[in-house]
Design an enzyme around this catalytic site. Structure first.
Site, PDB file in Angstrom:
ATOM      1  N   LYS A 185     -36.173 -50.798 -48.271  1.00  0.00           N
ATOM      2  CA  LYS A 185     -35.725 -49.474 -48.744  1.00  0.00           C
ATOM      3  C   LYS A 185     -36.946 -48.788 -49.345  1.00  0.00           C
ATOM      4  CE  LYS A 185     -34.416 -47.077 -51.847  1.00  0.00           C
ATOM      5  NZ  LYS A 185     -35.078 -45.790 -52.231  1.00  0.00           N
ATOM      6  N   GLU A 259     -42.746 -56.379 -59.415  1.00  0.00           N
ATOM      7  CA  GLU A 259     -44.042 -55.826 -59.815  1.00  0.00           C
ATOM      8  C   GLU A 259     -43.752 -54.492 -60.495  1.00  0.00           C
ATOM      9  OE1 GLU A 259     -46.750 -53.578 -60.268  1.00  0.00           O
ATOM     10  OE2 GLU A 259     -47.145 -53.443 -58.109  1.00  0.00           O
TER      11      GLU A 259
HETATM   12  P1  NAD Z   1     -38.113 -46.258 -59.760  1.00  0.00           P
HETATM   13  O1  NAD Z   1     -38.271 -47.609 -60.335  1.00  0.00           O
HETATM   14  O2  NAD Z   1     -36.876 -45.489 -60.095  1.00  0.00           O
HETATM   15  O3  NAD Z   1     -38.167 -46.297 -58.159  1.00  0.00           O
HETATM   16  C1  NAD Z   1     -38.766 -47.324 -57.397  1.00  0.00           C
HETATM   17  C2  NAD Z   1     -37.884 -47.669 -56.198  1.00  0.00           C
HETATM   18  O4  NAD Z   1     -36.654 -48.214 -56.666  1.00  0.00           O
HETATM   19  C3  NAD Z   1     -37.496 -46.461 -55.333  1.00  0.00           C
HETATM   20  O5  NAD Z   1     -37.435 -46.854 -53.975  1.00  0.00           O
HETATM   21  C4  NAD Z   1     -36.109 -46.137 -55.835  1.00  0.00           C
HETATM   22  O6  NAD Z   1     -35.318 -45.452 -54.890  1.00  0.00           O
HETATM   23  C5  NAD Z   1     -35.546 -47.515 -56.113  1.00  0.00           C
HETATM   24  N1  NAD Z   1     -34.417 -47.557 -57.048  1.00  0.00           N
HETATM   25  C6  NAD Z   1     -34.164 -46.725 -58.095  1.00  0.00           C
HETATM   26  N2  NAD Z   1     -33.012 -47.059 -58.687  1.00  0.00           N
HETATM   27  C7  NAD Z   1     -32.513 -48.129 -58.040  1.00  0.00           C
HETATM   28  C8  NAD Z   1     -31.336 -48.932 -58.178  1.00  0.00           C
HETATM   29  N3  NAD Z   1     -30.420 -48.680 -59.115  1.00  0.00           N
HETATM   30  N4  NAD Z   1     -31.159 -49.966 -57.323  1.00  0.00           N
HETATM   31  C9  NAD Z   1     -32.054 -50.227 -56.374  1.00  0.00           C
HETATM   32  N5  NAD Z   1     -33.170 -49.493 -56.174  1.00  0.00           N
HETATM   33  C10 NAD Z   1     -33.409 -48.464 -56.995  1.00  0.00           C
HETATM   34  O7  NAD Z   1     -39.411 -45.423 -60.158  1.00  0.00           O
HETATM   35  P2  NAD Z   1     -39.615 -43.831 -60.209  1.00  0.00           P
HETATM   36  O8  NAD Z   1     -38.455 -43.149 -60.868  1.00  0.00           O
HETATM   37  O9  NAD Z   1     -39.972 -43.406 -58.841  1.00  0.00           O
HETATM   38  O10 NAD Z   1     -40.883 -43.723 -61.169  1.00  0.00           O
HETATM   39  C11 NAD Z   1     -40.692 -43.794 -62.579  1.00  0.00           C
HETATM   40  C12 NAD Z   1     -41.820 -44.542 -63.242  1.00  0.00           C
HETATM   41  O11 NAD Z   1     -41.890 -45.870 -62.732  1.00  0.00           O
HETATM   42  C13 NAD Z   1     -43.217 -43.997 -63.017  1.00  0.00           C
HETATM   43  O12 NAD Z   1     -43.513 -42.936 -63.862  1.00  0.00           O
HETATM   44  C14 NAD Z   1     -44.069 -45.208 -63.270  1.00  0.00           C
HETATM   45  O13 NAD Z   1     -44.284 -45.378 -64.645  1.00  0.00           O
HETATM   46  C15 NAD Z   1     -43.205 -46.333 -62.741  1.00  0.00           C
HETATM   47  N6  NAD Z   1     -43.617 -46.722 -61.364  1.00  0.00           N
HETATM   48  C16 NAD Z   1     -44.285 -47.876 -61.192  1.00  0.00           C
HETATM   49  C17 NAD Z   1     -44.719 -48.230 -59.930  1.00  0.00           C
HETATM   50  C18 NAD Z   1     -45.462 -49.487 -59.689  1.00  0.00           C
HETATM   51  O14 NAD Z   1     -46.231 -49.546 -58.749  1.00  0.00           O
HETATM   52  N7  NAD Z   1     -45.235 -50.526 -60.442  1.00  0.00           N
HETATM   53  C19 NAD Z   1     -44.473 -47.399 -58.842  1.00  0.00           C
HETATM   54  C20 NAD Z   1     -43.744 -46.234 -59.039  1.00  0.00           C
HETATM   55  C21 NAD Z   1     -43.322 -45.913 -60.309  1.00  0.00           C
END
Ligand code: NAD
Ligand code: MN
Length: 498
Positions: A185, A259
């Site tokens: 996903k 991660e």
């Molecule tokens: P997020 O954790 O919401 O999203 C990451 C992935 O998880 C996306 O594919 C999203 O659709 C999915 N996701 C979200 N909610 C979910 C759920 N309930 N069940 C399953 N999958 C789900 O991150 P974001 O909102 O895009 O970014 C927010 C913050 O997260 C950023 O500001 C940053 O600090 C952090 N971030 C970290 C990384 C990393 O590489 N570790 C990458 C992106 C964002």
């Protein structure tokens, strides 16, 4: 390195829409579509499927049906197919880089590194799998004992938007090598390159081995982690969603790899060449638009050189070229979306309110023709390590600078965060470098060269930065389970149990 004639953004043709990639082809999404836009201009690029329960169920069924054959494919064949994936990625990289550039808003030149790393992942695991099963069996009293590795089954993988192809490769390559099938996903904010990659995989892998369902996290993502027929959870993203994925894994007794970002210290000793150190530090906090889990976001600078270092860091920040993402000379471009852009700007208010000093930057800038995008200046903030601005992941081109005098104190300060993904050290003194590296709570420590990624090097975090390691053989372990087979030459004698 450039391998092909440069493409022009206008030469990129997108499909009208990208439904989920299931069983070897893009299919119609059952719940409609989400607009997919150019992060910098707001222009519509295409549409992606709004994946839901039905799409996830079809994808998991396809992955389950493909598992038997794929898991029994010889490692030589799997390895050859994975090298073919690497070749195909290489041959299509110019186009995919441009797609990813427009989709994410990141500067085009950066994607040379992204694609180099993504291609490495497939080549590394194509090779690593060939000797993964070497091992010894041992004699026992009346027979012998052997152990074997088996794939887990259908793996659910959820990735973020910042580096789509690196994430896709780092998740897919070890899972495929170990004989698993996949439902991935990708992130709703940037997944067009991943969907295009799916189309390329259709010509290489058997149907159903890889399935890709785009959509929102709380819909497609949630449906995937809740699906009853998956065998492994892998997630990269925020700590909040990471906890949720971990909790689901706990309830369902599924193995999990997480991660979850970082707040990495970058320690500057006084013995270094300041100009070079400033160059390395600037790369460390501005590359990837600052939207990187391994960003060198906390500069800890020795008192003896602090003033000169910070002055030069500011001068260097002024040179960082902000511009259109597709311009190859641009070094800092647009943040992924308005929500993240505003989140970064809000951190500048938080910084001011807690008494930190913004020494340079702190503003959104306008790039003509790209008014939709959030282009944010490289921002340097003088802060105490305990302040929120120095403790929380901002995910933008922002660095805090903090002074230190005593080596024990700086190590303590470096470790005084909830995260532990990466760290940097700059010194010419080998003993100080290695002693400090030993004492840092971080999964990757880069001495004198930030973002020094090498293939086969374990990557993952201490503390809240996650669970498990990727990019190396440990990832093969994470996508395998061991079985012990104990053989006795004969059945027991009758009457043995007295
Ligand atoms: P997020 O954790 O919401 O999203 C990451 C992935 O998880 C996306 O594919 C999203 O659709 C999915 N996701 C979200 N909610 C979910 C759920 N309930 N069940 C399953 N999958 C789900 O991150 P974001 O909102 O895009 O970014 C927010 C913050 O997260 C950023 O500001 C940053 O600090 C952090 N971030 C970290 C990384 C990393 O590489 N570790 C990458 C992106 C964002
Ligand atoms: Mn986009």
């Amino acid at each position: 390195m450039r391998t092909m004639a440069q493409l022009n953004p206008s030469e990129i043709k997108f499909d009208e829409k990208y439904g989920p990639f299931i069983n070897g082809q893009l299919v119609e999404a059952t719940n409609g579509y989400i607009n997919s836009i150019n992060a910098a201009t707001g222009a519509a690029l295409s549409k992606i499927g709004r994946g839901g329960k039905e799409d996830i169920d079809l994808a998991v069924k396809a992955a389950r049906a493909a598992f038997q054959e794929w898991s029994n494919t010889t490692i030589e064949k799997r390895s050859a197919l994975m090298n073919k994936i690497a070749d195909t990625l290489e041959a299509n990289q110019e186009r995919l880089k441009l797609i990813e550039c427009m989709d994410t808003g990141r500067a085009l030149h950066e994607f040379d590194l992204d694609y180099e790393l993504a291609i490495y992942q497939f080549r590394y695991f194509a090779s690593a799998i060939l000797n993964y099963y070497e091992g010894a069996s041992r004699p026992t009293q009346n027979g012998y004992l052997m152990t074997k590795k088996e794939p887990l089954g259908v793996c659910a993988q959820i990735i973020p938007w910042n580096v789509p192809m690196i994430m896709t490769a780092a998740k897919m390559a070890p899972a495929l090598a170990a004989g698993n099938t996949i439902v991935l996903k990708p992130a709703e904010d940037a997944c067009l390159s991943v969907m295009e990659f799916g189309k390329l995989l259709a010509d290489i892998l058997p149907k159903g081995v890889v399935n890709i369902v785009p959509g929102y996290g709380n819909e497609a993502g949630q449906a995937l982690i809740d699906h009853p027929d998956i065998n492994k959870l892998t997630f990269t993203g925020s700590v909040g969603v990471g906890r949720l994925v971990g909790k689901t894994a706990g309830e369902r007794i599924l193995p999990v790899t997480l991660e979850l970002g970082g707040k990495s210290p970058h320690i500057v000793f006084p013995d270094i060449n300041i100009d070079r150190a400033v160059e390395n530090a600037t790369l460390g906090y501005t590359f990837f638009n600052g939207e990187s889990c391994v960003l060198g976001s906390r500069l800890l600078i020795h008192d003896d050189i602090y003033d000169e270092f910070v002055e030069k860091l500011i001068e260097r920040a002024k040179q960082v070229k902000i511009g259109p993402p597709t311009d190859r000379s641009t070094r800092l471009a647009s943040i992924i979306n308005e929500k993240q852009g505003k989140r970064i700007l809000n951190y500048f208010e938080i910084a001011k309110n807690e008494g930190a000093q913004i020494l340079y930057g702190g503003n959104r800038v306008t790039v003509p023709g790209h008014e939709h995008g959030y282009f944010i200046e490289p921002t340097i903030i003088e802060a105490e390590n305990s302040m929120r601005i120095a403790q929380e992941e901002i995910f933008g081109p922002v660095v805090t600078v903090t002074r230190w005098k005593d080596i024990d104190a700086v190590i303590k300060m470096a470790n005084a965060v909830d995260y532990g993904l990466a760290a940097g050290i700059m010194t010419e003194n080998l003993e100080k470098a290695l002693d400090t590296a030993n004492k840092l709570e971080a999964g990757s420590v880069w001495i004198n060269s930030y973002f020094n990624f090498q293939s086969g090097a374990p990557f993952g975090g201490y503390k809240n930065s996650g669970v498990g390691r990727e990019h190396n053989k440990e990832a093969l372990d994470a996508y395998s389970q061991s079985k012990t087979i104990a053989v006795a030459y004969q059945l027991p004698q009758v009457g043995q149990f007295k």
